[in-house]
Design a protein around this motif. Structure first.
Motif, PDB file in Angstrom:
ATOM      1  N   TYR A  78       0.835  -1.201   0.000  1.00  0.00           N
ATOM      2  CA  TYR A  78       0.000   0.000   0.000  1.00  0.00           C
ATOM      3  C   TYR A  78       0.877   1.261   0.000  1.00  0.00           C
ATOM      4  N   LEU A  79       1.886   1.285   0.850  1.00  0.00           N
ATOM      5  CA  LEU A  79       2.774   2.446   0.915  1.00  0.00           C
ATOM      6  C   LEU A  79       3.551   2.627  -0.395  1.00  0.00           C
ATOM      7  N   ALA A  80       3.967   1.526  -0.991  1.00  0.00           N
ATOM      8  CA  ALA A  80       4.693   1.616  -2.262  1.00  0.00           C
ATOM      9  C   ALA A  80       3.804   2.167  -3.368  1.00  0.00           C
ATOM     10  N   LEU A 136      12.373   7.105  -3.000  1.00  0.00           N
ATOM     11  CA  LEU A 136      11.445   6.625  -1.974  1.00  0.00           C
ATOM     12  C   LEU A 136      10.567   5.505  -2.528  1.00  0.00           C
ATOM     13  N   THR A 137      10.088   5.674  -3.738  1.00  0.00           N
ATOM     14  CA  THR A 137       9.270   4.638  -4.375  1.00  0.00           C
ATOM     15  C   THR A 137      10.060   3.353  -4.527  1.00  0.00           C
ATOM     16  N   LEU A 138      11.291   3.463  -4.990  1.00  0.00           N
ATOM     17  CA  LEU A 138      12.123   2.277  -5.174  1.00  0.00           C
ATOM     18  C   LEU A 138      12.394   1.570  -3.847  1.00  0.00           C
ATOM     19  N   ALA A 139      12.645   2.328  -2.800  1.00  0.00           N
ATOM     20  CA  ALA A 139      12.889   1.729  -1.479  1.00  0.00           C
ATOM     21  C   ALA A 139      11.637   1.035  -0.955  1.00  0.00           C
ATOM     22  N   LEU A 140      10.475   1.654  -1.144  1.00  0.00           N
ATOM     23  CA  LEU A 140       9.238   1.044  -0.665  1.00  0.00           C
ATOM     24  C   LEU A 140       8.855  -0.181  -1.483  1.00  0.00           C
ATOM     25  N   SER A 184       8.460  -6.073  -1.698  1.00  0.00           N
ATOM     26  CA  SER A 184       8.827  -7.381  -2.245  1.00  0.00           C
ATOM     27  C   SER A 184       9.497  -8.252  -1.192  1.00  0.00           C
ATOM     28  N   THR A 185      10.263  -7.658  -0.297  1.00  0.00           N
ATOM     29  CA  THR A 185      10.880  -8.418   0.786  1.00  0.00           C
ATOM     30  C   THR A 185       9.820  -8.960   1.734  1.00  0.00           C
ATOM     31  N   ALA A 186       8.848  -8.134   2.082  1.00  0.00           N
ATOM     32  CA  ALA A 186       7.780  -8.579   2.976  1.00  0.00           C
ATOM     33  C   ALA A 186       6.959  -9.697   2.339  1.00  0.00           C
ATOM     34  N   ALA A 187       6.692  -9.582   1.044  1.00  0.00           N
ATOM     35  CA  ALA A 187       5.948 -10.631   0.346  1.00  0.00           C
ATOM     36  C   ALA A 187       6.760 -11.923   0.278  1.00  0.00           C
TER      37      ALA A 187
END
Length: 65
Positions: free
Chosen positions: A13-15, A28-32, A37-40
């Motif tokens: 959602y934040l991304a 910021l977009t790339l970091a989010l 993807s890490t969380a998924a």
């Protein structure tokens, strides 16, 4: 383990919000997106199927019944 699914959804959602506000090339977009993807991936590694993170509209309607 449900907290991994919540973390993946929140990160996604934040991304998406950052993507909408700043565009794809913004740091910021790339970091989010990387965090999402890490969380998924962590949720997947713990045995959660992908459709628990990304449900299609038809699946949501059937689950609500």
């Amino acid at each position: 383990m449900p907290h991994r699914i919540r973390a993946a959804r929140a990160a996604q959602y934040l991304a998406v919000r950052a993507l909408t506000a700043h565009g794809l090339a913004h740091p910021l977009t790339l970091a989010l997106l990387a965090a999402a993807s890490t969380a998924a991936a962590r949720a997947w590694d713990r045995g959660h199927p992908v459709d628990t993170i990304h449900t299609a509209p038809g699946q949501r309607a059937r689950r609500a019944r």
